[in-house]
Design an enzyme around this catalytic site. Structure first.
Site, PDB file in Angstrom:
ATOM      1  CD  GLU A 250      -2.119   3.620  -6.086  1.00  0.00           C
ATOM      2  OE1 GLU A 250      -3.245   3.117  -6.290  1.00  0.00           O
ATOM      3  OE2 GLU A 250      -1.171   2.976  -5.625  1.00  0.00           O
TER       4      GLU A 250
ATOM      5  NE  ARG B 250      -4.192  -1.320  -0.280  1.00  0.00           N
ATOM      6  CZ  ARG B 250      -4.217  -2.294  -1.177  1.00  0.00           C
ATOM      7  NH1 ARG B 250      -3.136  -2.545  -1.897  1.00  0.00           N
ATOM      8  NH2 ARG B 250      -5.296  -3.021  -1.355  1.00  0.00           N
TER       9      ARG B 250
ATOM     10  CG  HIS C 258      -2.340  -0.466  -7.235  1.00  0.00           C
ATOM     11  ND1 HIS C 258      -2.935   0.281  -6.242  1.00  0.00           N
ATOM     12  CD2 HIS C 258      -2.453  -1.755  -6.825  1.00  0.00           C
ATOM     13  CE1 HIS C 258      -3.381  -0.509  -5.285  1.00  0.00           C
ATOM     14  NE2 HIS C 258      -3.095  -1.752  -5.624  1.00  0.00           N
TER      15      HIS C 258
END
Length: 445
Positions: free
Chosen positions: A301, A272, A321
Site C-alpha cells: 500500500e 489486512r 484501505h
C-alpha cells in the site's frame, strides 16, 4: 538591627529550600510536561484539546522514521500513529524517551509489539474503531460481487447497449441470488459479528471460524461455528476475512487454501492485506476457481493497478484501505487515542492503559517523574517537526485553526486562538478530569 538580620537569615533559608523545586501537590504525581507526537499525520486539532493541559503536542507528517525530527526522536514520550507508517525494532530504537504508542485504529501489525515491549514501550490500539463502517463496507463488497453493480456501471460507461433480454443476460452474467448462500467469516470479533448480523438480514446462512473465541457466541447470534479452517472454506460460497495479521496467519489465503474453497466462491478482505497471497489470488481469478474478489487492503500500500500481481486479474474490485472511514469514526478513534495517551501520562504504564496489546512482552521502565526537566516545551503545542527542519507542510486549503509553534530556522505556524495556560501539575489517576469524563465512549469496552 539584630531583628533585621534574623529576618534576612529566614528569607535566605526559604530561598535555598524552594530553589528549583515545585511545591508538592498531594493528589497526583509530580512530573514535567511530556512531548507527544502524531507521527504520520498533520492534523492534531482533535487530540490537542484532550492533551494540551498536561502535554506538548506535535505532529510529524512522516512516512518513515527518517522523516521525523530529531527532537521528537530524542524527547517524545508518547506517540500516536495511523497505518501509513511502520515501526520495526530498528525504528523503535531511534526513540530515546518513548514510553507509549497508540495506534489510531484496531490493527497493529505495522508495529513490532514484541520489540516495543522489550524496549519498555507499551503499544495500544483502539479495538472498537470503525466497527460499523468496516462491517458496512464489507457488506457493500459482498453485495457488489453477487449483484455485479460495479461491472454493470463500467459497461454503461463504456457505451455498451443494454436493451434486449439477451443483452441483459450477457452484461449481467454472473449475477446471483443471495438468499440461501453461505457466508463464511474467518475471525469473529467485533467486526465479524457486525457483518454476521447484517448478512443474516440479506438471507445469508452464516458460519465462522475463530480458534480464539469462547463457545456460546454463535448461539446468541444464530450463526454456526466450525472448528477448522478447512471446514469453513469447503462449506462457504463467499469467504470474508476479519482477523488481525500476525506471524501465524500471513498468507492465510494461498494457493493451497484456495484449492480447498468451493469452485467459483467469492473472496472479500477488509482486514489486512498480508492475509492474502495476491499472486495466488490473481491466478485463481484467471482460472475461474474464484469467481470474484473484493479487496480493501493489499500486500503493498498504497495500491496501484498499474503494478503487482493483480494488475491483469479479472472480476476484481479494489478500494484504497478506506473501509474503516467515516467522519464520525475518525473523530471517535482520534479522541479515544488521545484519551489513552492521557491515561498513560496521568497513571502507570501499562497498568493504567485500557487497550495495551503487548503486556506479555512489556519491560518496566523508569517512572514519568524522572523525565528530563529540559523536555518541557509548552510553547510548541501543535508544532510541526519534519525532516529536514524548517519545512512546514500544510494541506491544500489549510487546516482548521489549531496549530501554533516555532520551528528552529523554519516558518512559524500560528493561529488566533487565545494562549493556553498550562498547569504545572497533572491530575492523579483517580482524580476526575473533564477530558476523562466527557470523552469516554461505551463502545471502547
Amino acid at each position: 538591627m539584630a531583628l533585621v538580620d534574623k529576618h534576612k537569615v529566614k528569607r535566605q533559608r526559604l530561598d535555598r529550600i524552594c530553589e528549583g523545586i515545585r511545591p508538592q501537590i498531594m493528589n497526583g504525581p509530580l512530573h514535567p510536561r511530556p512531548l507527544v507526537a502524531l507521527l504520520d499525520g498533520r492534523d492534531c486539532t482533535v487530540e490537542m484539546p484532550i492533551l494540551k493541559d498536561l502535554a506538548t503536542v506535535a505532529f510529524c507528517d512522516a512516512q518513515s522514521t527518517q522523516e521525523i525530527h530529531e527532537k521528537v526522536l530524542n524527547e517524545a514520550v508518547g506517540a500516536m500513529m495511523y497505518h501509513t507508517i511502520t515501526l520495526t525494532r530498528e525504528d523503535l530504537e531511534k526513540f530515546k524517551a518513548l514510553r507509549v504508542i497508540v495506534r489510531i485504529g484496531s490493527g497493529y501489525d505495522n508495529v513490532d509489539i514484541k520489540a516495543a515491549g522489550e524496549l519498555g514501550i507499551a503499544v495500544c490500539n483502539i479495538p472498537s474503531a470503525a466497527v460499523e463502517e468496516t462491517a458496512d463496507s464489507t457488506i457493500c463488497h459482498i453485495l457488489n460481487l453477487y449483484r455485479r453493480n460495479t461491472w454493470l456501471y463500467q459497461a454503461l460507461r463504456e457505451g455498451t447497449r443494454v436493451q434486449s433480454v439477451e443483452q441483459i443476460r450477457e452484461v449481467a452474467s454472473g449475477a446471483a441470488r443471495i438468499r440461501g448462500e453461505t457466508l463464511g467469516l474467518i475471525g469473529f470479533g467485533r467486526t465479524g459479528q457486525a457483518v454476521a448480523v447484517r448478512a443474516k438480514a440479506f438471507g445469508f446462512s452464516v458460519l465462522f471460524y475463530d480458534p480464539y473465541l469462547q463457545d456460546g457466541t454463535e448461539r446468541s447470534l444464530g450463526v454456526q461455528r466450525v472448528y477448522t479452517l478447512q471446514d469453513l472454506l469447503y462449506q462457504s460460497d463467499c469467504v470474508s476475512l476479519h482477523c488481525n495479521l500476525n506471524e501465524h496467519n500471513h498468507h492465510l489465503i494461498n494457493d493451497f487454501t484456495i484449492k480447498q474453497m468451493r469452485q467459483g466462491a467469492f473472496l472479500v478482505n477488509a482486514a489486512r492485506g498480508g492475509l492474502v497471497d495476491e499472486k495466488a489470488l490473481a491466478q485463481a481469478l484467471k482460472e475461474g476457481r474464484i469467481r470474484g474478489a473484493a479487496l480493501d487492503v493489499h500486500e503493498s500500500e498504497p495500491f496501484s493497478f498499474a503494478q503487482g500481481p493483480l494488475k491483469d486479474a479479472p472480476n476484481l474490485i479494489c478500494t484504497p484501505h478506506t473501509a474503516w472511514y467515516s467522519e464520525q469514526a475518525s473523530l471517535e478513534m482520534r479522541e479515544a487515542a488521545a484519551t489513552e495517551i492521557r491515561r498513560a501520562i496521568t497513571g502507570r504504564i501499562p497498568e493504567s492503559l485500557r487497550n495495551c496489546v503487548n503486556k506479555e512482552f512489556f519491560v518496566t521502565t523508569a517512572p514519568w517523574s524522572v523525565i528530563d526537566q529540559q523536555a518541557i516545551h509548552p510553547e510548541l503545542n501543535g508544532a510541526t517537526y519534519r525532516y529536514p527542519p524548517g519545512i512546514v507542510g500544510v494541506a491544500p486549503g489549510g487546516l482548521p485553526a489549531a496549530m501554533e509553534g516555532i520551528i528552529p530556522g523554519g516558518i512559524p505556524v500560528t493561529h488566533n486562538l487565545p494562549t493556553v495556560a498550562h498547569p504545572s501539575q497533572a491530575p492523579s489517576p483517580n482524580q476526575p478530569t473533564k477530558h476523562g469524563d466527557n470523552r469516554e465512549h461505551p463502545n471502547e469496552q
